[in-house]
Design an enzyme around this catalytic site. Structure first.
Site, PDB file in Angstrom:
ATOM      1  N   ASP A   1      64.657  49.798  22.006  1.00  0.00           N
ATOM      2  CA  ASP A   1      64.051  50.247  23.340  1.00  0.00           C
ATOM      3  C   ASP A   1      63.571  48.806  23.859  1.00  0.00           C
ATOM      4  OD1 ASP A   1      63.170  51.431  25.598  1.00  0.00           O
ATOM      5  OD2 ASP A   1      61.376  52.095  24.657  1.00  0.00           O
TER       6      ASP A   1
ATOM      7  N   GLU B   1      61.528  47.260  20.479  1.00  0.00           N
ATOM      8  CA  GLU B   1      61.314  48.211  19.918  1.00  0.00           C
ATOM      9  C   GLU B   1      62.245  48.878  18.723  1.00  0.00           C
ATOM     10  OE1 GLU B   1      59.668  51.537  22.772  1.00  0.00           O
ATOM     11  OE2 GLU B   1      57.829  50.246  22.623  1.00  0.00           O
TER      12      GLU B   1
ATOM     13  N   THR C   1      59.374  53.930  18.666  1.00  0.00           N
ATOM     14  CA  THR C   1      58.985  52.541  17.741  1.00  0.00           C
ATOM     15  C   THR C   1      58.815  53.159  16.333  1.00  0.00           C
ATOM     16  OG1 THR C   1      58.407  51.300  19.608  1.00  0.00           O
ATOM     17  CG2 THR C   1      58.270  50.423  17.479  1.00  0.00           C
TER      18      THR C   1
ATOM     19  N   LYS D   1      61.089  49.927  31.037  1.00  0.00           N
ATOM     20  CA  LYS D   1      61.724  50.478  29.951  1.00  0.00           C
ATOM     21  C   LYS D   1      63.304  50.669  30.582  1.00  0.00           C
ATOM     22  CE  LYS D   1      58.683  51.595  26.976  1.00  0.00           C
ATOM     23  NZ  LYS D   1      58.535  51.070  25.397  1.00  0.00           N
TER      24      LYS D   1
ATOM     25  N   HIS E   1      52.393  52.882  15.036  1.00  0.00           N
ATOM     26  CA  HIS E   1      52.752  52.231  16.234  1.00  0.00           C
ATOM     27  C   HIS E   1      51.850  52.712  17.661  1.00  0.00           C
ATOM     28  CE1 HIS E   1      55.163  50.818  19.708  1.00  0.00           C
ATOM     29  NE2 HIS E   1      55.111  51.785  20.368  1.00  0.00           N
TER      30      HIS E   1
ATOM     31  N   THR F   1      68.646  49.409  27.147  1.00  0.00           N
ATOM     32  CA  THR F   1      68.375  50.339  25.790  1.00  0.00           C
ATOM     33  C   THR F   1      69.665  49.995  24.967  1.00  0.00           C
ATOM     34  OG1 THR F   1      66.934  51.722  26.535  1.00  0.00           O
ATOM     35  CG2 THR F   1      67.795  52.259  24.442  1.00  0.00           C
TER      36      THR F   1
ATOM     37  N   GLN G   1      55.242  47.288  32.381  1.00  0.00           N
ATOM     38  CA  GLN G   1      54.966  48.721  31.511  1.00  0.00           C
ATOM     39  C   GLN G   1      53.562  49.108  31.546  1.00  0.00           C
ATOM     40  OE1 GLN G   1      55.842  49.075  27.455  1.00  0.00           O
ATOM     41  NE2 GLN G   1      54.788  50.889  27.441  1.00  0.00           N
TER      42      GLN G   1
ATOM     43  N   GLU H   1      52.956  44.327  18.787  1.00  0.00           N
ATOM     44  CA  GLU H   1      52.019  44.770  17.626  1.00  0.00           C
ATOM     45  C   GLU H   1      51.805  43.852  16.662  1.00  0.00           C
ATOM     46  OE1 GLU H   1      52.947  48.699  15.620  1.00  0.00           O
ATOM     47  OE2 GLU H   1      54.574  48.775  17.354  1.00  0.00           O
TER      48      GLU H   1
ATOM     49  N   GLU I   1      63.760  51.389  16.669  1.00  0.00           N
ATOM     50  CA  GLU I   1      63.858  52.926  16.548  1.00  0.00           C
ATOM     51  C   GLU I   1      65.186  53.220  16.089  1.00  0.00           C
ATOM     52  OE1 GLU I   1      62.845  54.911  20.233  1.00  0.00           O
ATOM     53  OE2 GLU I   1      61.488  53.353  20.997  1.00  0.00           O
TER      54      GLU I   1
ATOM     55  N   ARG J   1      56.446  44.596  28.756  1.00  0.00           N
ATOM     56  CA  ARG J   1      55.130  45.106  28.395  1.00  0.00           C
ATOM     57  C   ARG J   1      54.134  44.701  29.710  1.00  0.00           C
ATOM     58  NH1 ARG J   1      56.312  48.583  24.646  1.00  0.00           N
ATOM     59  NH2 ARG J   1      57.089  47.535  22.588  1.00  0.00           N
TER      60      ARG J   1
ATOM     61  N   ASP K   1      63.140  59.399  25.084  1.00  0.00           N
ATOM     62  CA  ASP K   1      62.430  58.495  24.127  1.00  0.00           C
ATOM     63  C   ASP K   1      61.411  59.047  23.604  1.00  0.00           C
ATOM     64  OD1 ASP K   1      62.643  56.475  22.413  1.00  0.00           O
ATOM     65  OD2 ASP K   1      61.481  55.155  23.854  1.00  0.00           O
TER      66      ASP K   1
HETATM   67 CA    CA Z   1      60.195  53.308  22.832  1.00  0.00          CA
END
Ligand code: CA
Length: 441
Positions: A245, A211, A371, A265, A146, A269, A252, A385, A213, A249, A139
């Site tokens: 993804d 996320e 992202t 993560k 981002h 996915t 992470q 965000e 992506e 948070r 990834d």
């Molecule tokens: Ca990602």
């Protein structure tokens, strides 16, 4: 990748649904996926989406619909995964695309129509599988917007790391937990360090996020120790999909220094089932550009073709459908909309960077782009965000709710499509996933 007759905006198919307004799968698209009749014991096999149907490509091959290089590619497409097709490379893919285009074209002869008509399966009657056996998943982190938005949450005084503008950065992800759209997943358990606490807490993720992506599907691999030069990078890419993804948070941000994301993560996915080929995306290429004053890529990441058309204008949106939406039969609320063209690094640059030290990519490998957040606040591709790290609520207008992070029962739906004057509109379908409650342990 040049424009050819398979991109002709005026072309239509004898499959009537391919001409429907806003259909994602007109004859100019022809994306590949792996399917079987839902609830059946059939083998999964490769197919191509056309209108609201799936063409069973291997079955069409056995009926004599193809010859030469197209036949070899169609036979490879009929396997349980698309790895063999992806290993064949651009010439074989192009031969199959032209043959499919001609056979599905409104002007196709009665013999071609009869052979293929019996190989169509309605999309509403199929279940989709992952398109390949994914050996490796990487990834990237290629949106500067981002990176700045998330960087402000973690490092308010210095949001952008010094390497970001010099190379596409990435972490090696977990292939085993990549799932196809529609597969629900459990909110992960793990450790987090709440603000101001002296010891971490163990529990269900309290800051679950998505996320937005895109996924990049690798075609022919490269031998270990032999980098892919940037001028050849796109010959190693079969096509693209949508990718979510999912990110924990709180877990992470506690775990990622100094070695990067791990449990935050690796629990799930999601990818959309249809791979839109690079050839189908050719009309939507745009120049790769850098803001004035930003550093230019080093020579090994620079290429005239990348500068001329290495970026892709793919329109993207994120919707959230809550249990309240579903109870009221509402489609959910749009949280974000942007374009893939804003990424700071291109797909070719990602492939060149990934292999420059000699790392071998393999057919069927998956790359995430990172992202995708555009330049304005409404273009942010993650809740961390949109909610500024959970400090402000994101309204769900149609249900009267709000979110800072995802709740159990929330369904996140990614969509993508390309359109511009002079070209057909093509789409990626959707990438959908629902949050199930944590499994406490
Ligand atoms: Ca990602």
């Amino acid at each position: 990748m040049t424009i050819n007759r398979t991109h002709d905006q005026r072309a239509g198919s004898w499959v009537a649904s391919a001409q429907a307004t806003a259909c994602d799968f007109p004859i100019q698209n022809l994306p590949f996926g792996v399917f079987r009749r839902a609830g059946s014991s059939e083998h999964f096999r490769g197919g191509v989406a056309i209108g609201d149907q799936v063409l069973d490509v291997g079955a069409a091959a056995s009926k004599g619909a193809f010859s030469g290089a197209a036949l070899a590619a169609a036979t490879a497409c009929g396997r349980r995964t698309l790895n063999e097709l992806l290993a064949l490379g651009p010439a074989a893919w192009h031969a199959l695309r032209e043959a499919l285009f001609d056979s599905l074209h409104a002007n196709a002869g009665p013999a071609a129509r009869d052979a293929l008509a019996s190989c169509l399966v309605p999309q509403r009657e199929v279940e989709m599988a992952l398109p390949t056996h994914i050996g490796n998943y990487t990834d990237f982190y290629t949106s500067i917007h981002h990176a700045r938005n998330v960087g402000r949450v973690v490092r308010p005084d210095d949001p952008l790391t010094p390497n970001f503008q010099w190379m596409p950065i990435a972490y090696h992800g977990r292939a085993s937990s990549v799932v196809v759209s529609g597969t629900p997943f459990h909110r992960p358990m793990g450790q987090a360090m709440p603000p101001g606490a002296k010891a971490p807490v163990y529990g269900a993720c309290a800051r679950l996020d998505f996320e937005l992506e895109m996924g990049v599907w690798i075609g022919p691999g490269n031998p270990l120790g032999q980098p892919v030069p940037i001028a050849q990078a796109e010959a190693h890419v079969f096509g693209m999909c949508l990718l979510n993804d999912w990110s924990a948070r709180d877990h992470q941000f506690w775990e990622m220094a100094p070695l990067g994301p791990f449990l935050g993560k690796n629990f799930c996915t999601s990818v959309s089932p249809w791979i839109v080929t690079l050839e189908a995306l050719a009309p939507y290429r745009v120049p790769f550009e850098r803001p004035a004053g930003d550093p230019l890529p080093l020579a090994y990441l620079d290429d005239p073709a990348v500068r001329a058309g290495g970026s892709l204008d793919v329109q993207l949106e994120v919707r959230l459908q809550s249990p309240v939406h579903r109870a009221r039969s509402l489609a959910g609320d749009r949280l974000s909309a942007t374009s893939f063209r804003h990424q700071y690094w291109t797909v070719a640059q990602m492939v060149a960077q990934h292999t420059v030290g000699g790392c071998n990519l393999q057919s069927g490998d998956l790359l995430g782009t990172g992202t995708i957040s555009g330049p304005t606040p409404g273009e942010a591709g993650a809740l961390v965000e949109l909610s500024a790290g959970g400090t402000r609520a994101v309204p769900l207008q149609s249900s009267g709710e709000e979110r800072r992070f995802l709740q159990d029962g929330d369904c996140v739906i990614l969509r993508g499509w390309c359109e511009r004057p002079g070209a057909a509109r093509i789409g990626f379908g959707e990438c959908r996933g629902e949050v199930l409650p944590a499994v406490e342990s």
